[in-house]
Design a protein around this motif. Structure first.
Motif: not given
Length: 395
Positions: A337-341, A349-352, A362-368, A375-378
């Protein structure tokens, strides 16, 4: 140690100082060529010492003003353990403002705190038992024109009489042969000795690791956590008649903004409430000092979870004590759902940020695989106990 001390003293000779000037700013990729050239006319050991000192000065520029770092001398441990100049200056001003005119700086290291104290107009006895470290501290006092107000003494701090000084500052070594030391009684000297030394002085400050458990803090001390530009640097225990026993303080540099609470004024934990329009991320010093409740009250906010130091509110408030984000989406944790959004929003540009989540940014950024111009922050966190993703942007 004798070899290291001899090499250091060689750097203080005219030949050594000339070499230091010549190798200043040498890039790592050029060191071999520079060393090969200089060894034709200078002793190999002196060339190695000069290049090593140049590397240390480059590293030290992150802690000290550039103008100071290029004139000072360092050891590898000294760069790692020395107090950042901004923090040392804050502490020196606290001493000066309380009327202190002389300080015994015990475990002085390479002299970072002694320098700040001297520049605040305070006479300093700087003590360290390591011969090389003491020699470096002495050289730094001379290099910065502070040999007058700073006396450097090579000695065991447990054997130094500090009765003649207005205050004592103790900075026990928190690193051993195997790296960082977490047990306060494994400090050198142990925390228990340092506390007793502080209690004997008219005024004292004791530097400790910021992660120290609150239950290990002496009841008669006032504890202060200090961050510099959002990065927690250290904690300090203050002793003396001017402190409030049991009080806690968070100080944020460079603004000097501070949150303070005494045992009589400390607030209970904030209530948990649904995520509002804004999410506040308290400064690390505020969290370490357990003063999130005081900041939440100032923001008219509550917690998103009883175990997570994120504050939520419906209104945007300007505060130096927390970063604020506008929340646009709240989703149960689900990578698809995060990847689709993010694809729909064209977020590249994603700040986690994470708190209370086992997922690595880094794991999440690699997967999405974020792609796009936006840009967004999760926030990977928990909301009322449930794994949750909050998406937003700095407000």
């Amino acid at each position: 140690m004798n070899d290291q001390l001899s090499s250091f003293h060689a750097l203080l000779t005219p030949e050594g100082r000339a070499l230091l000037d010549e190798v200043r700013g040498t890039a790592p990729a050029d060191e071999l060529a520079v060393a090969t050239r200089l060894r034709r006319t200078h002793p190999a050991g002196l060339v190695s010492a000069a290049l090593g000192q140049a590397r240390l000065r480059q590293r030290a520029a992150a802690k000290f003003a550039a103008g100071d770092a290029k004139r000072m001398f360092f050891t590898s441990n000294g760069v790692e353990q020395s107090t950042r100049a901004s923090v040392a200056e804050h502490r020196a001003e606290c001493f000066r403002a309380s009327g202190v005119r002389s300080v015994a700086d015990l475990c002085c290291g390479i002299g970072g705190d002694a320098i700040a104290l001297a520049r605040a107009g305070i006479q300093v006895l700087a003590v360290d038992r390591d011969p090389l470290t003491a020699a470096v501290a002495r050289a730094n006092a001379e290099a910065l024109g502070l040999a007058g107000p700073i006396e450097v003494r090579e000695a065991d701090v447990t054997e130094v009489d500090t009765a003649a000084y207005d205050a004592v500052f103790v900075d026990p070594a928190r690193r051993g042969g195997r790296g960082r030391v977490f047990d306060p009684e494994a400090y050198s000297p142990p925390l228990s000795w340092a506390v007793e030394a502080a209690r004997k002085a008219p005024r004292a400050a004791l530097k400790i690791a910021p992660g120290i458990p609150h239950e290990a803090i002496p009841a008669d001390a006032e504890a202060e956590w200090i961050s510099d530009r959002g990065d927690v640097k250290e904690a300090v225990l203050w002793f003396g008649p001017q402190v409030t026993p049991g009080a806690r303080r968070a100080v944020l540099l460079p603004s000097e903004a501070g949150v303070w609470a005494s045992p009589a004024t400390m607030l209970p934990d904030p209530e948990v409430r649904p995520v509002g329009r804004y999410l506040y991320e308290p400064d690390g010093a505020v969290i370490r000092a357990h003063l999130v409740a005081e900041v939440a009250a100032d923001l008219d906010g509550g917690l998103i979870d009883p175990t997570i130091a994120y504050v939520t509110a419906d209104e945007r408030h300007v505060t130096p004590y927390a970063s604020v984000y506008e929340i646009t989406d709240q989703l149960p944790f689900n990578l698809k759902k995060l990847k689709a959004l993010l694809r729909e929003r064209e977020v590249g540009v994603l700040t986690v940020k994470k708190r209370g989540s086992a997922v690595e940014p880094e794991e999440l950024r690699r997967k999405v695989k974020p792609q796009g111009p936006n840009a967004a922050t999760v926030f990977l966190t928990r909301v009322a106990g449930a794994p949750t993703m909050l998406i937003g942007r700095p407000a």
